[in-house]
Design an enzyme around this catalytic site. Structure first.
Site, short mmCIF file in Angstrom:
data_model
loop_
_atom_site.label_atom_id
_atom_site.label_comp_id
_atom_site.label_asym_id
_atom_site.label_seq_id
_atom_site.Cartn_x
_atom_site.Cartn_y
_atom_site.Cartn_z
N SER A 3 0.83 -1.21 0.00
CA SER A 3 0.00 0.00 0.00
C SER A 3 0.86 1.26 0.00
O SER A 3 0.34 2.35 -0.21
CB SER A 3 -0.94 0.00 1.20
OG SER A 3 -0.22 0.26 2.37
N LYS A 52 -6.13 5.08 8.11
CA LYS A 52 -4.93 5.78 7.65
C LYS A 52 -5.17 7.29 7.60
O LYS A 52 -4.36 8.09 8.08
CB LYS A 52 -4.53 5.26 6.27
CG LYS A 52 -3.90 3.86 6.34
CD LYS A 52 -3.66 3.30 4.95
CE LYS A 52 -2.95 1.96 5.03
NZ LYS A 52 -2.88 1.29 3.74
#
Lengths: 288, 812
Positions: free
Chosen positions: B664, B707
């Site tokens: 990611s 996040k």
């Protein structure tokens, strides 16, 4: 006045200072020892155990053809005098111990004696030196059916003193039944029954057989007063006659556990004794 | 074309309470099945309907998905329409007591049989002694005894009579009998005997020998007479007992005439009672012990000895399953599936130091209790119990339950034990467990697929459609009502539904983990209770959510503190070349949170390799390495198709001391690399997440919400300045269910979230410079990021070629 004498001056007391118990290795004999120790304690008497080594067995062992058959297997073996002596000595030692133990438990003085001779004669002789002879009513018979031993019969007939006969399993708990006809010997039997009655519930069952109502009443009153003088209550049972059958029947019907009879009771003479011992349902005291 | 930040409504998909047509959950009807579990429901119904061996079920799914409740409800429904199955009882096997027999009885007839047998024994204990006491019996017994005695005595008396005739005495000795000559009634002593004439002595000896022979003959016959006597007595006892017992047992047998095995058992009882009638006479003392002991000896190892009533244990009926009063098939859940709890056990009693047992001590397990119905077990618990799984499979495979102690099975206990007759098994087992367990069993246990053919697969999520949202509200109402919680108002329901979407990190899905929702309802109810409210509102739900986070976020706080204090260096303003904030997610227990990390890239001339420093020191996982290698592919195809990629780059997660995995961060790494190559600084107010492919397209990642919130918290702590934000893949927009404070900051223009599809879009946002599209000649404009990258790579290539030519010249 002597409480142990009747109005005619006959000695009607039942005084026991020394009890001889005849022993062998049968269970009846063990029962006899236990009863003897208990009676000795109750009557404050001294206890003597007697074991007679049968002289006839020694005679047999000395014969060249003396043989013994095992009852269970039928096997035969030589009948050896030395082995016999050893066996009897072992039995005697065992009985001596049993007497000592029973006496200690009952807190009475005791002794033990071994005699050799003919059993009946030796027992009768020993009884002469005592006040009461106690023995198991049956020895070891040939068959399973109960037969009174020769010894018991001989002792009942010949012993000069009172004889108490009992079988294994019998216990004297103090509920005597006495056969009473007013005779001097039955007076003595009445006194003996009174002595043997339970201390806490002192009562004696008196069996009378008097057809005449007035006489029966008088007989009962007399027994009642005799027993009352000894601190014992009387309970009466009637019978048409004082036969062994009526006595045994009364024992079975009531809670009596000891039959007290004068030894000179006419029904106990000759075959009568055998008859009695065959039908015996509880300990029997023959009073002399 | 520049991309705009996502509008606030894209950051959080609200559940509109106003759209609900109820005020509180009290107005809502209950919902029966777990929401969105149609596949699982169909599978359960199929599993129930399949009446074939092996069609047992395994309900797999995440914990809290409502597997147990759903499975149980469907099983109960199916069981209600099924007839209750048979009763089962163990009884004594009179031929082989250590192999107890089993009786199957129609429903509800187990206990009546047991009671009837108890009554029978109690009646026999009165009737049989009374029979032995009766005049009729005594009379006949006396006849038999008399016959024997007469025979016996007659024989002895004959010998005695002959002895008397011959003047011989039969004397009793200690061991037996002996014979001696008599004279005048007295045994002769040896001296007297020897004085007899020789002929008389010899005659006496002969007489004695003859008599001894006769005596021995009689004694030898005695055992035979005794045997005959005993046999006659036994025959008499049998005849009389049969007379007394017959009608009692016949009455009982009539009641069970429709069950042949029970009737056969009653016949066996009759034979045994007749053979052992004397045992019913309490005072009777057979040779060598009392009646109970003698009986126990006859019972052998299958009958526990003991006094009194224990002697009659062998006539008892041990009803191990009784369905009396049941109107449906059983549905049993065994919470503790140990081997004995599952299969059953044989208990022992200690007696004089020995462990003994009999059929009365056989205890059923869950399989037998569920026989004819359904059994639910937790797969993990089952597998944790020694031998339970193996034994369950054995029972299902063989279609019968063999109650046996584990000790005997393993051969570690040598005590006398039982081998009870097995019981036919007809049960459907449903195991509950998580997916991993199911797949492990399916992979490694060859029996598993054979025995558990039906997978009941529970979904983790439900589509957030309009209909499902309404059903979700009903499910919330059902949970609240079932658990006696306060009703929830429409706002509270909407908030719970929003949270259910956030739980699965998807604005278009809702969590199917009912238990977690139920927990939230309980906690919200608690806060409502503290406020004295009668109805739980959205405020209470939010407090419950906040409290959950507060309980779990100690570590997040510590990490954020390290960043705000500058221990972990993360810039949230300014600009830097070759440096960017990446984002990762930490999941600890039930709580996940995002954490920014500084990613830096350095470039120099080289041979085309991009060095993943994490990988070099073995801190990077394979997925991370894959992402980094993709970068080389991207750079190569975009900038060095015709020329060598004369680049050496190194990438690192700064201040990362644990492992890094996942791809990611690959887009962030690429941005850092492009910045390093181009020399164009990246605004440090941004954080980036998203993976990238070789074509430069940004791909979705997990944990987008966490996040974003993780970076937002850092920025807010330092002061939001309107230039900060996060770049996420466009494909992740549908997953956004952000916290209210993030949404509020976005609304106020203080924090921006950009959804990018390509690296070019992203680099423009990050640098403020156009990415640049290639011209017809394939070259990028010089004043664009790509142009500068191209220039730098060309420069590296030229230098590399020159160095290579120089090297060749030197070689020459």
């Amino acid at each position: 006045m002597n409480p142990a004498a009747d109005s005619a001056g006959n000695d009607t007391g039942f005084v026991v200072r020394r009890i001889v118990v005849a022993m062998d290795s049968s269970p009846h004999s063990r029962a006899a020892l236990d009863a003897a120790a208990a009676l000795a304690a109750r009557l404050h008497a001294e206890l003597e155990g007697l074991f007679v080594e049968d002289i006839d067995l020694f005679n047999l062992a000395a014969l060249p053809f003396g043989r013994e058959f095992n009852l269970a297997t039928g096997a035969a073996r030589a009948f050896d005098a030395a082995a016999l002596a050893e066996q009897l000595a072992r039995q005697a030692a065992e009985m001596r111990r049993a007497v000592a133990v029973a006496a200690a438990r009952a807190h009475v003085r005791s002794s033990f004696r071994v005699a050799r001779g003919r059993i009946a004669a030796e027992i009768v002789a020993a009884a002469a030196a005592a006040d009461l002879l106690i023995l198991g009513a049956a020895g070891m018979g040939l068959t399973s059916r109960f037969r009174p031993g020769r010894v018991a019969l001989a002792a009942a007939a010949l012993a000069p003193r009172s004889v108490l006969l009992l079988r294994s399993g019998a216990a004297i708990r103090g509920r005597p039944l006495v056969a009473y006809d007013g005779s001097p010997s039955s007076e003595k039997a009445l006194a003996a029954a009174a002595r043997l009655a339970d201390a806490t519930d002192a009562r004696v069952r008196v069996l009378t057989a008097e057809a005449d109502a007035k006489k029966a009443e008088a007989l009962r009153a007399r027994a009642e007063s005799r027993l009352a003088a000894l601190g014992v209550r009387a309970v009466f049972s009637d019978a048409f006659e004082l036969t062994l059958d009526t006595m045994c029947g009364t024992v079975q019907r009531t809670d009596a556990d000891l039959m007290v009879i004068a030894a000179d009771n006419p029904h106990l003479q000759g075959e009568g004794r055998l008859h009695l011992l065959q039908r015996i349902v509880c300990p029997v005291l023959l009073v002399r | 074309m520049p991309i705009d930040p996502l509008p606030p409504e894209a950051l959080f998909t609200r559940c509109d309470a106003a759209a609900f047509d109820f005020a509180t959950t009290d107005e809502l009807a209950e919902i029966e099945d777990s929401l969105g579990q149609d596949r699982a429901v169909e599978a359960v119904q199929f599993g129930i309907a399949m009446d074939c061996p092996g069609y047992n079920m395994f309900a797999l799914g995440p914990p809290g998905a409502g597997k147990h409740a759903m499975v149980r409800r469907h099983l109960k429904e199916a069981a209600a329409s099924a007839a209750p199955p048979s009763d089962w009882a163990y009884v004594n096997n009179f031929e082989e007591p250590h192999k107890p027999k089993v009786l199957e009885l129609s429903t509800g007839r187990g206990w009546p049989l047991r009671d009837a047998m108890e009554k029978l024994v109690s009646e026999l204990r009165e009737a049989i002694p009374a029979m032995f006491e009766s005049d009729a019996y005594r009379g006949r017994r006396e006849t038999v005894d008399e016959e024997f005695k007469s025979l016996h005595e007659k024989s002895f008396e004959e010998v005695q009579a002959r002895a008397k005739e011959k003047n011989i005495a039969i004397m009793r000795t200690q061991m037996g009998l002996a014979m001696a000559p008599l004279r005048d009634g007295q045994v002769l002593d040896p001296e007297a005997f020897h004085k007899l004439p020789e002929e008389e002595q010899a005659q006496t000896r002969r007489d004695i020998e003859e008599l001894e022979q006769q005596l021995q003959d009689v004694m030898r016959k005695a055992p035979q007479w005794q045997r005959t006597h005993r046999e006659k007595l036994r025959a008499l006892n049998r005849e009389m007992t049969e007379y007394v017992v017959g009608h009692l047992i016949d009455d009982l047998k009539k009641r069970y005439a429709d069950l042949p095995k029970v009737a056969a058992y009653i016949d066996a009882v009759r034979r045994d009672v007749i053979e052992n009638a004397r045992d019913f006479v309490p005072q009777e003392q057979p040779e060598g012990g009392d009646a109970a002991e003698a009986m126990a000896r006859r019972g052998g190892p299958g009958v526990v000895p003991g006094g009194g009533d224990a002697a009659f244990r062998r006539y008892q009926v041990n009803v191990i399953v009784d369905r009396g009063g049941a109107e449906a098939a059983p549905v049993i859940y065994e919470d503790h599936p140990t081997h004995p709890n599952l299969i059953g056990r044989i208990e022992h009693v200690a007696q004089f130091g020995a462990l003994l047992t009999d059929f009365n001590l056989i205890k059923p397990g869950a399989l037998l209790r569920a026989n004819g119905g359904y059994l639910i077990l937790d797969a993990l618990k089952l597998l944790q119990q020694p031998y339970a799984w193996e034994e369950l499979k054995r029972a299902l495979r063989s279609g019968e339950v063999r109650v046996e102690g584990l000790g005997e099975q393993l051969g570690v206990i040598g005590t006398v034990s039982l081998k009870p007759e097995p019981i036919r098994l007809d049960v459907k087992v449903v195991l509950l467990g998580d997916r991993q367990l199911y797949y492990l069993l399916a992979e490694h246990d060859p029996d598993f697929r054979e025995l558990f053919k039906v997978a009941v697969d529970f979904d983790d999520v439900v589509d957030r459609t309009g209909a499902n949202t309404r059903d979700y509200a009903r499910m919330i109402a059902t949970l609240a009502r079932r658990d006696r919680l306060r009703p929830l108002d429409a706002g509270a329901v909407a908030r719970v539904i929003e949270h259910a979407a956030r739980m699965v990190g998807d604005s278009e899905k809702l969590s199917a983990r009912v238990r977690l929702i139920a927990d939230l309802l309980h906690e919200a109810d608690h806060f409502a209770g503290r406020d004295g409210a009668k109805v739980t509102t959205a405020v209470h739900v939010q407090r419950a959510i906040d409290a959950q986070i507060r309980r779990g976020d100690r570590l997040r706080e510590r990490i954020q503190e390290q960043i705000t204090r500058g221990t972990v260096m993360i810039d949230t303003d300014g600009a830097a070349v070759g440096q960017l904030n990446g984002l990762s997610v930490l999941q600890l227990g039930g709580f996940a949170f995002g954490q920014p990390s500084r990613i830096t890239a350095r470039v120099r001339m080289g041979r085309g390799e991009v060095v993943d420093i994490e990988r070099e020191v073995e801190l990077g996982g394979p997925l991370h390495s894959k992402g980094v290698l993709i970068l080389s592919g991207y750079l190569g195809q975009k900038f060095a198709r015709e020329r060598p990629l004369a680049l050496s780059a190194s990438l690192v997660f700064e201040q990362s001391y644990g492992g890094v995995d996942g791809d990611s961060a690959s887009s962030a790494e690429l941005y850092a690399l492009l910045s390093a190559l181009s020399g164009v600084p990246i605004a440090q107010g941004f954080a980036v997440t998203g993976s990238v492919n070789q074509h430069g397209r940004v791909q979705p990642i997990g944990g987008a919400n966490e996040k974003i919130e993780g970076f937002f918290d850092i920025c807010r702590a330092r002061g939001l300045n309107g230039s900060q934000g996060v770049l996420i893949p466009a494909a992740n927009v549908k997953h956004l269910m952000l916290r209210a404070d993030v949404v509020a900051a976005a609304e106020a223009g203080q924090f921006r979230i950009f959804a990018v599809e390509t690296i070019d879009q992203g680099i423009e946002i990050l640098t403020g410079m156009a990415a640049g599209a290639p011209g017809d000649d394939g070259a990028y404009p010089a004043d664009t990021v790509n142009g500068r990258v191209q220039a730098q790579l060309d420069a590296f290539a030229d230098k590399a070629l020159r160095y290579a030519a120089a090297a060749r010249g030197e070689d020459r």
